[in-house]
Design an enzyme around this catalytic site. Sequence first.
Site, short mmCIF file in Angstrom:
data_model
loop_
_atom_site.label_atom_id
_atom_site.label_comp_id
_atom_site.label_asym_id
_atom_site.label_seq_id
_atom_site.Cartn_x
_atom_site.Cartn_y
_atom_site.Cartn_z
NE ARG A 635 -3.51 0.58 2.50
CZ ARG A 635 -4.70 0.06 2.16
NH1 ARG A 635 -5.32 0.46 1.07
NH2 ARG A 635 -5.23 -0.87 2.91
CE LYS A 640 1.35 16.35 -2.89
NZ LYS A 640 0.75 17.69 -2.95
CD GLN A 645 11.28 9.41 0.05
OE1 GLN A 645 12.21 8.68 0.35
NE2 GLN A 645 11.40 10.71 0.03
N GLY A 709 8.06 -0.04 3.19
CA GLY A 709 8.76 1.25 3.05
C GLY A 709 9.22 1.48 1.62
N GLY A 711 11.67 4.30 0.93
CA GLY A 711 12.70 5.34 0.94
C GLY A 711 13.92 5.02 0.11
CD GLU A 712 17.23 2.73 2.63
OE1 GLU A 712 18.42 2.47 2.73
OE2 GLU A 712 16.40 2.43 3.50
MO1 MOS Z 1 19.30 4.60 5.17
S1 MOS Z 1 21.11 4.33 4.22
O1 MOS Z 1 18.95 2.95 5.62
O2 MOS Z 1 19.74 5.46 6.58
#
Ligand code: MOS
Length: 745
Positions: A635, A640, A645, A709, A711-712
């Site tokens: 999800r 946005k 990200q 997540g 973020g990466e």
């Molecule tokens: Mo991120 S490199 O897992 O802080």
Amino acid sequence: MSTAALKAQSMGQPLDRVDGRLKVTGAATYPAEFHPAGLLYGHLVTSRIARGTITAIDSAAAEKAPGVRAVLTHLNAPKLPEPPNAQKAEGIRLEQRVPFSDARISYGGQYVGVVVADTLEQARFAADLLTVSYAAETPALRKEDALETKQPAETNGEKLQFSKGDVEAALKNADFTRVEQTYSTPTETHNPMENSATIATWESPEKLVLYDATQYVKGAQSIVARAFGLKREDVRVICPFVGGAFGCKGPVWPHTLVAAMAARAVGKPVRIELTRAQMFSGTGHRSATSQRVALAASKDGRLQAIRHQSEGFTSPVGKYVEACGIGSTHVLYDAPAIEFGHTIHTVNIGQSSFMRAPGECPGTYAVECAMDELATALALDPLELRMLNNSPNHPTKGIPFSTKFLGDCYKVGAEKFGWGRRQAAPRSMKDGRLLVGWGVATATYPANQWAATVWMQLTADGTALVRCATHDLGTGASTAFTQISADALGLPTAKIKFELGSSDYPFGPVAGGSNSTATVGSAIVLAARALQQKLADLAVANAESTLYRANAREVVVVGPGRLGLVSNPGKSVSYADVLSAAGLPSIDAEGELKEEKNAKSAFQSFGAQFCEVKIDPDLPLVHVTRFVSVMDCGRVINSKLGASQILGGIVMGIGMALEEETHYDPRTGLPVTRNLADYHVPVHADINAIDVTFVGEPDLQFNAMGARGMGEIGNTGTAAAVANAVFHATGRRVRDLPITPDKLL
Ligand code: MOS
């Protein structure tokens, strides 16, 4: 976890950042912008050699300079009661050496002193007057001269040396098609907009307050408390906003300890803010890697063997493994025989550390380039090769992924990108005189969910305050937590205030490993359930209430801010009425999420990255003209900010492919590229259309939101997609990043 799925009302909406206005108006206070009374300024002095010993320090001129309050070096710095040690304190500390503990120099840029003065200018001026003499030794900078070479057994509970099946036999099998190459990536340095900074204030000899730019307020609290022999609760760490981090603010680095030392020495608050140049030696970097990848496939394109040997670097003052095999071969493709290993060389370069998608980012670059080479060797379409090898099972754990919609990522991406129109032969697609190349790669990142506690308070006016010692690195976490809180409480987002960035709040983990949404979000859901239970108990006990004597277990949220019966939702009361009837101004509850190990399923996100490049054959500067990214992250809490990200990760991946590289002077070992003019990151002119789409379904085995997540994952696979597009455009396979024009001449 055991909680039932959370119904999405606000989740999924493209809500604007809740802190957007504060940020664009300058009203958001970042750690270095706090100004405790009597604030003084520290400036760090860095070593001019990378290996050797300090033989003498002449601080007389610096001490006499205008405004100077103190000059600390290893000759006069206070000895800390115990060396900080990651094994004995919660938190992350990669550089183990205590700053100023002796005369030894282990890397270029190591701190040899700090000057504290009334103004920043006075501190910097006086720092130039500090004369440090050295007995320099030849620094070890390359693996050939490494001080030590090791093959560590594990990192974060994952085996770094892994083997299943007979890789050697498969690689020798004459019926199989095989490729084997070495891919290398340079040192990359985190360059968030906000440099690292700490303001240290001693409120008493036993009480310390830190305004610290950190991804981990509780970690910093724990490590600094231990270093100074304080009780954990006597160290407060405040960080309401973070101006980007990418991993460099996860560990506690020496400057934070120096700030506390200096503040104690002068008896006043001291601010230390790193210069951009100091960010290139004092807060970690992504290690350079060299990765040998061998693949064997049967003629039908099915992988039969994968071998992936990765080499990276650490410093003499700490240990870190850039786990490329864990981040890629461990999870990407199944095969009867898989082998990966990691070798780490100790060199005189500042401590390497985790940078956005550590392991996954360089690892997917190498493996996804090798997959492209295998497709060429098999005369198969590179996308088809990947589709053929898309497995529902985790290749090394042998358990199924909870959900995996990678096939949809490939399909949707191919359609959006127009992959079907690709002409297979390199140099066969043109736009006028420009060479056109199309490349594809798989993206992947694990779904992490750790431990956190959330405190929540509902007030009679119908608003809620939610707190956790978590962080928003600029990702939009505050906004996502507001949305999750809203849905968990059954309130509109406007009624929710989410607070983070203080060690005074209940435990939140490092904002790393793309874990925060899952971890803190799940704790929010637990806190909301506990709070609603309390409300239900009050409602059924109140003789005036329509829910009087109902079974509290059958009381659920039936509408915005209303509790009612599951069997008869029309019979309901508002939260506010429940509180006023009970004579309570507010009610609060906590939700504690514990880390759970699930041995039945593997939780992992995947995606497909499609890249178009255009290259002038005479001046082969690579332009990424189009990028299509399709992600399966469960999800999406905020469509946005989630897309932002991924987009940001792709920009970073394009930088990795084409521009970023930290150079160290081969004689001195000092970083040479140490400003944003010499260290190239993508600018606006480097970036064109980036199309981000999400596919798949909520991962409800993972948590109540169904969210993994994100973020990466955006900067995994990206560099390979670019490199593969460059090969398709030019017929040239560049195996060492970045792909600068000289490598294509
Ligand atoms: Mo991120 S490199 O897992 O802080």
